[in-house]
Structure formats: C-alpha cells, structure tokens
Design a protein around this motif. Structure first.
Motif: not given
Length: 87
Positions: A53-63, A65-75
């Motif tokens: 769902q995070f990856f799908e959100a980034v596809q809808l709103n590329p801005r 992407r920083s949240q996706l990096r945060l999620l990757r670091g956390w997981t």
C-alpha cells in the motif's frame, strides 16, 4: 510456524484447523479468519500487504517517496520471521 493448505477459501477450513487456538495468528487479513479461534487469539497482519500500500501511494503521489524510505528503514529494523522462529 505451521501452514495449513486448503483448496477452498471458505471459513470451514480455518475453523476446523484452528479450533480454539489462543496464540498469534498471522494472516493476510482475509475475512474467513474473523470470528474463529479462541478468545485470546491475536490477529497479526503480514507486512507484504502494508508495504504494497505504501508503494501504491507513491505511484499516486511521487512526493511521498520520502515516507517510503522511512518505512524501508523502519521495517529493516524488524527481526525476520525465521529469526523469530529460531528463538
């Protein structure tokens, strides 16, 4: 860790297998798992669905992407399932 395979996706299979199980049940959140097991059973979701769902959100709103990096670091800080199973 146990995996039970059934040909159908109905509620009868999980209900028969789990009975009054009262531990942690990790599933994909499929509704067939609702209202089964014992009163102390804990439903734990799988990370793959949340991650997707995070990856799908980034596809809808590329801005985002920083949240996706945060999620990757956390997981990446979470222990893996094989590591937990060994403990």
């Amino acid at each position: 860790m146990v995996f039970d395979f059934r040909l159908g996706r109905g509620r009868d299979g999980p209900k028969q297998f789990l009975g009054q199980f009262e531990g942690i049940l990790q599933t994909d959140g499929y509704a067939a798992y609702d209202q089964i097991g014992g009163t102390k059973m804990v439903h734990a979701p799988v990370w793959a669905h949340a991650r997707r769902q995070f990856f799908e959100a980034v596809q809808l709103n590329p801005r985002d992407r920083s949240q996706l990096r945060l999620l990757r670091g956390w997981t990446n800080c979470l222990p893996s399932t094989p590591k937990l199973a060994a403990e």
